[in-house]
Structures are given as C-alpha cells and as structure tokens.
Design a protein around this motif. Structure first.
Motif, mmCIF file in Angstrom:
data_model
loop_
_atom_site.group_PDB
_atom_site.id
_atom_site.type_symbol
_atom_site.label_atom_id
_atom_site.label_comp_id
_atom_site.label_asym_id
_atom_site.label_seq_id
_atom_site.Cartn_x
_atom_site.Cartn_y
_atom_site.Cartn_z
ATOM 1 N N ARG A 104 0.865 -1.173 0.000
ATOM 2 C CA ARG A 104 0.000 0.000 0.000
ATOM 3 C C ARG A 104 0.904 1.226 0.000
ATOM 4 O O ARG A 104 2.005 1.193 0.530
ATOM 5 C CB ARG A 104 -0.925 0.000 1.215
ATOM 6 N N SER A 105 0.418 2.328 -0.560
ATOM 7 C CA SER A 105 1.275 3.494 -0.744
ATOM 8 C C SER A 105 0.525 4.773 -0.447
ATOM 9 O O SER A 105 -0.714 4.801 -0.381
ATOM 10 C CB SER A 105 1.780 3.536 -2.187
ATOM 11 N N VAL A 106 1.286 5.849 -0.305
ATOM 12 C CA VAL A 106 0.677 7.160 -0.110
ATOM 13 C C VAL A 106 -0.139 7.548 -1.346
ATOM 14 O O VAL A 106 -1.222 8.125 -1.228
ATOM 15 C CB VAL A 106 1.757 8.219 0.197
ATOM 16 N N ALA A 107 0.353 7.205 -2.522
ATOM 17 C CA ALA A 107 -0.396 7.486 -3.749
ATOM 18 C C ALA A 107 -1.727 6.730 -3.755
ATOM 19 O O ALA A 107 -2.773 7.280 -4.125
ATOM 20 C CB ALA A 107 0.432 7.102 -4.971
ATOM 21 N N GLY A 108 -1.694 5.467 -3.346
ATOM 22 C CA GLY A 108 -2.923 4.687 -3.274
ATOM 23 C C GLY A 108 -3.884 5.227 -2.236
ATOM 24 O O GLY A 108 -5.110 5.209 -2.422
ATOM 25 N N LEU A 109 -3.331 5.720 -1.129
ATOM 26 C CA LEU A 109 -4.166 6.327 -0.089
ATOM 27 C C LEU A 109 -4.862 7.568 -0.623
ATOM 28 O O LEU A 109 -6.054 7.795 -0.373
ATOM 29 C CB LEU A 109 -3.295 6.666 1.124
ATOM 30 N N TYR A 110 -4.121 8.379 -1.380
ATOM 31 C CA TYR A 110 -4.711 9.580 -1.968
ATOM 32 C C TYR A 110 -5.835 9.206 -2.947
ATOM 33 O O TYR A 110 -6.912 9.821 -2.936
ATOM 34 C CB TYR A 110 -3.634 10.387 -2.693
ATOM 35 N N ALA A 111 -5.587 8.212 -3.775
ATOM 36 C CA ALA A 111 -6.609 7.794 -4.744
ATOM 37 C C ALA A 111 -7.867 7.306 -4.035
ATOM 38 O O ALA A 111 -8.993 7.615 -4.455
ATOM 39 C CB ALA A 111 -6.041 6.700 -5.652
#
Length: 377
Positions: A104-111
């Motif tokens: 999981r990533s910060v980019a995925g969290l934003y999306a």
C-alpha cells in the motif's frame, strides 16, 4: 437548493434547544428559532420535531485502503466504502496507512481518499506509514503538506511496538520540524500522528518533544493511548502538560487482554477529574487490523472493526457513564475539527459551515445523515 430541518433538538455540540436549520446547497445558511419555508423557492422541509440533530462525526484515524497483512497476503483487509461510513454518522475521515507501506502506498491512499470523496465523504489523509524514514508522495513531508490538498500531517509513525522501525528521538524531531514548517506554509494542522504500542517507554519521546524542542504541542497526536492502564496514566500526565491525545474505540477488557481501558471508561475518568478535554479526541481505527501475536511474534489471529463502533461507544458514554451529550459528542465533532484545523468548515452546526449533520431519534439511533447538504439514509 434549500433544505429546512424543522424544530429539532440541536446539539452543536453545545445544546441550543429547539431550532430550525436551513441548508443552502452544501452549507448551513441559518440556525434559528423559526424559519419560514414560504420565503424560499425550491425548498424541502423535513419535520424533525421529535428528533435530535448532531454535527457530522469526524473520524481522524481510518485505514481507508484496508489494513492487515501481518500474517501474509490472505490476512489483508478490504478497503472502505463511502456508503458504509456515511451510514454510521461519520461525514469526515482522515485516511492513514499502518504496518504496510510496501504493497500500500501514499499514492494509493490519496486515490482512495478521492474515491470516498466522490461518494459523499469529506476526506483528508496523512503522508507516510509506520516506516521511518518516512516515504512520501513528493519527496518530503514538508512538500506533501504544502502541495497536496488532502495531506494534513504525517503518520501513523509507530512507537513502542515490535513492528516499529525503531526511530531515534532526533529522527522524530526532524519529522516534526518538517510537519511544523509545512503547516506554517500551508495553514494546515501539520500533525505528527503516533501509533502507540505496548512498550514500557510509552510516551517518553513525546514528553521530550514538549521540553527539548520548540515545536508546539498541537503538532503531536499519539493514538491508542487507552491500550493499557500504564499508557493511559502517561497520557493523562501528557495532557496536563499541554499535550493532545487520541483514544481508540474498540478496546474492551477481556480475560485475554485485561490491561486495556474502554474508551467510555477513559472518557469518564477524564471528565470526572477535570482534565482539559478539549484536547482529547476519539477515533475508530476502522478497517485496520486488530492482530494478536504469540510470544515469538507470530500472528495468531487478526480481526478488524468498522466505523460504527465510534458512535456506539459514544452512546455508552452517554447512556451508561452519564457523560452529557454535548460533552460526549465533542470528542468526535468539535475537538477533532480543532485538532485537524478544519473548524472553519466542520465540527459544529453554525452558519457558513458545511451542511453535515446526523439526525437521531430520542434513543440516539441514527435515522438520517446529511453530508454537505445531501441526505444519506
């Protein structure tokens, strides 16, 4: 265009008595003793004469992309859905990554935050995860806070847990300094949100932050502080010294785990002892894992909680612990809005703020939720 909620008992969270609330599109236009619907075209009138209206709830710690994974890929938890959160009265969430900052990533969290926003929620998020050094979206904590609309801080940084990355005090101080400067440049909260584990040192690093740095206490928010009695006692002392603390719903003492303190018992103690409760919040930790490890650190079992637990435990605080409604709901409305620095829009029922509210019956069962003026049943 207009929605008029008539003659409800209003808690803003302070009790206002019987009032009418007028929404204009996504904002609260007026809160008055009586508002004449005939003055407006395109108006929906809702009779709330036997209802209680509360501000929309704010949950500042939700694993919106799903948590888990400590026992391998089969133990991953599914992401959150907006409809499931809204029906529990929560209209604003802050997304957080936990143990897993790899798959999981910060980019995925934003999306995912953007997806939930499209579903009706107001969403914010923290950059980073348990990991130190912090993995960010733009290359630095400061830049993430300044340039990414939804990012209001960093975390949850893991402390005193076998899953922690063993950060030093100096590393944490530099993280906090970046969050502080990012906050100044963007007029955001710049929180450093700490996951507190079972380690004996507890909040020692945070006490040092208050005395050994010049970073204001408002930038530090340790969570899970009712995990053990010892940690809660530390949290009470930390609160006395000007700190902020976040309790977690779902900690229920059992034979297997007798040391934790239920949130409603912790809130009762804080209220009864005259603590500065304006610096206390309650969050759900929903969609994250609730793992149980054996002495060798192997995962034995894993569970999760959903956001509904937040208001359920607030209701216990009101009905069984005798905490006044206006005090109890402040922990999930006014207080988190202040901590997150979103009080201009959220946390109370006042003209100009977002049209977020929860309509309950007299037994505090949720009957309808409005998020930015749109009704969700």
């Amino acid at each position: 265009m207009f929605t008029l909620l008539k003659a409800a008992s209003i808690y803003s969270p302070d009790f206002l008595g019987k009032k009418d609330i007028l929404f204009c599109f996504d904002k609260i236009a007026a809160v008055k003793n009586s508002i004449d619907a005939a003055m407006f075209d395109q108006i929906e009138v809702v009779d709330c004469g036997d209802k209680i209206i509360l501000p929309g709830f704010i949950d500042l710690h939700v694993h919106i992309t799903g948590g888990g994974g400590e026992g391998g890929f089969s133990t991953r938890i599914a992401p959150a859905e907006a409809a499931d959160i809204l029906k529990t009265g929560i209209t604003t969430v802050v997304g957080v990554l936990g143990t897993d900052g790899v798959t999981r990533s910060v980019a995925g969290l934003y999306a995912q935050a953007k997806k939930l926003e499209a579903g009706g929620l107001t969403t914010y998020m923290y950059t980073g995860s348990y990991q130190v050094p912090v993995i960010t979206l733009t290359g630095s904590i400061q830049s993430d806070i300044v340039f990414v609309d939804k990012i209001i801080g960093v975390g949850e940084i893991c402390l005193e847990d076998h899953r922690a990355f063993q950060p030093t005090f100096d590393e944490l101080a530099r993280i906090a300094a970046q969050a502080r400067n990012g906050a100044l440049l963007s007029d955001k909260a710049g929180l450093v949100h700490f996951h507190m584990g079972l380690g004996e040192a507890g909040l020692d690093y945070l006490f040092r932050m208050l005395t050994e740095t010049r970073i204001p206490a408002a930038h530090f928010l340790p969570t899970h502080v009712n995990r053990t009695g010892m940690l809660f006692q530390q949290a009470c002392s930390y609160l006395q010294k000007g700190g902020y603390i976040d309790l977690t719903a779902g900690f229920i003492p059992t034979r297997e785990d007798p040391e934790c303190i239920a949130s409603y018992d912790a809130l009762k103690k804080l209220v009864d002892t005259g603590a500065e409760i304006g610096r206390v919040t309650l969050s759900s930790d929903a969609y994250g894992s609730v793992p149980v490890f054996d002495p060798q650190g192997k995962l034995v079992s894993s569970d999760t909680v959903l956001t509904g637990i937040l208001f359920e435990e607030i209701k216990v605080a009101i009905k069984e612990k005798g905490i006044p409604i206006e005090t109890a709901i402040s922990f999930i409305t006014k207080n988190p809005a202040s901590v997150l620095k979103i009080q201009k829009y959220k946390g109370s029922l006042e003209p100009g703020k977002d049209a977020d509210c929860v309509i309950c019956d007299r037994d505090l069962n949720i009957e309808a939720v409005y998020a930015k003026g749109i009704k969700y049943s």
